[in-house]
Scaffold this active site. Structure first.
Site, PDB file in Angstrom:
ATOM      1  N   ILE A  67      -9.037  45.788 102.511  1.00 48.24           N
ATOM      2  CA  ILE A  67      -9.596  44.445 102.428  1.00 48.24           C
ATOM      3  C   ILE A  67      -8.601  43.547 103.141  1.00 48.24           C
ATOM      4  CG2 ILE A  67      -8.598  44.101 100.112  1.00 48.24           C
ATOM      5  CD1 ILE A  67     -10.918  42.175  99.507  1.00 48.24           C
ATOM      6  N   SER A  68      -9.066  42.836 104.167  1.00 50.38           N
ATOM      7  CA  SER A  68      -8.165  42.011 104.973  1.00 50.38           C
ATOM      8  C   SER A  68      -7.523  40.925 104.120  1.00 50.38           C
ATOM      9  CB  SER A  68      -8.921  41.356 106.130  1.00 50.38           C
ATOM     10  OG  SER A  68      -9.366  42.312 107.053  1.00 50.38           O
TER      11      SER A  68
END
Length: 221
Positions: A67-68
């Site tokens: 997840i960025s």
């Protein structure tokens, strides 16, 4: 999967702090900041990361994906110049967080994931949330021609080049935001690409980032 959908006052307070951090780091689009404030990032993370969910960090989500970090999500979203009602194609659903941020801005989001296990896991989370997101299992390089044209295209993985099929699925005047591989530094340069009336592309670059690679084949891991 984090099956606890509870969004507490503490979570909301941590989101407000995160928004102020992003503002301090140069995110100026109030619609983007409002969406970050609205979407409960902790729900997209495994429960062991819930306490860290509102730090500006990336986290693993399984299947070799991440997840960025919120700043990257906000930065790409700001570059995309999304307006309410726009059709947005996202390549790389991942956790689903970016898709829900776009949906919170009023976009009609169509998102493709190539990892089968991650696709079903994320689809299950998104379906419990009040955001308008259509999820698809498939090859991001092919896009979704059935649903084209799109006002905006966002790629959330490092690509070796701009995929021609995705350009074809953009409206004239449409915008694509894509991290393009820079082999010399093992990262990517963020590009904003605008499709002109004659079909040509105008490109602007916005600094260096590091993403997982954009792959073709559909996997199960």
């Amino acid at each position: 999967m984090n099956t606890n959908l509870e969004d507490t006052y503490r979570h909301k307070g941590l989101r407000k702090q995160l928004v102020e951090q992003l503002r301090a780091k140069g995110i100026t689009n109030e619609a983007v900041l409002s969406a970050i404030n609205e979407v409960p990032r902790h729900i997209f993370l495994d429960s062991s990361f819930v306490e860290l969910a509102y730090q500006d960090m990336a986290f693993p989500i399984g299947s070799g994906q991440t997840i960025s970090q919120p700043h990257t999500v906000a930065f790409q979203t700001q570059l995309l110049q999304v307006e309410k009602g726009m059709k947005v194609l996202e390549i790389g659903t991942g956790s689903g967080y970016q898709a829900c941020v776009l949906a919170a801005m009023g976009a009609k989001v169509f998102t493709i994931e190539r990892q089968r296990n991650l696709y079903f896991k994320t689809k299950g989370i998104i379906e419990q949330l009040p955001f308008r997101v259509k999820t698809f299992l498939g090859d991001g390089y092919e896009g979704l021609p059935t649903y084209a044209p799109f006002d905006r295209v966002i790629i959330t993985a490092g690509a070796p080049s701009i995929p021609e099929a995705l350009v074809q699925q953009m409206k004239t005047g449409g915008i694509m935001v894509i991290p393009i591989d820079q082999p010399e530094n093992e990262g990517q340069t963020m590009l904003r690409v605008v499709k002109s009336d004659d079909g040509s592309l105008k490109q602007e670059s916005f600094g260096d980032f590091k993403f997982v690679p954009m792959l073709k084949e559909i996997g199960n891991d």
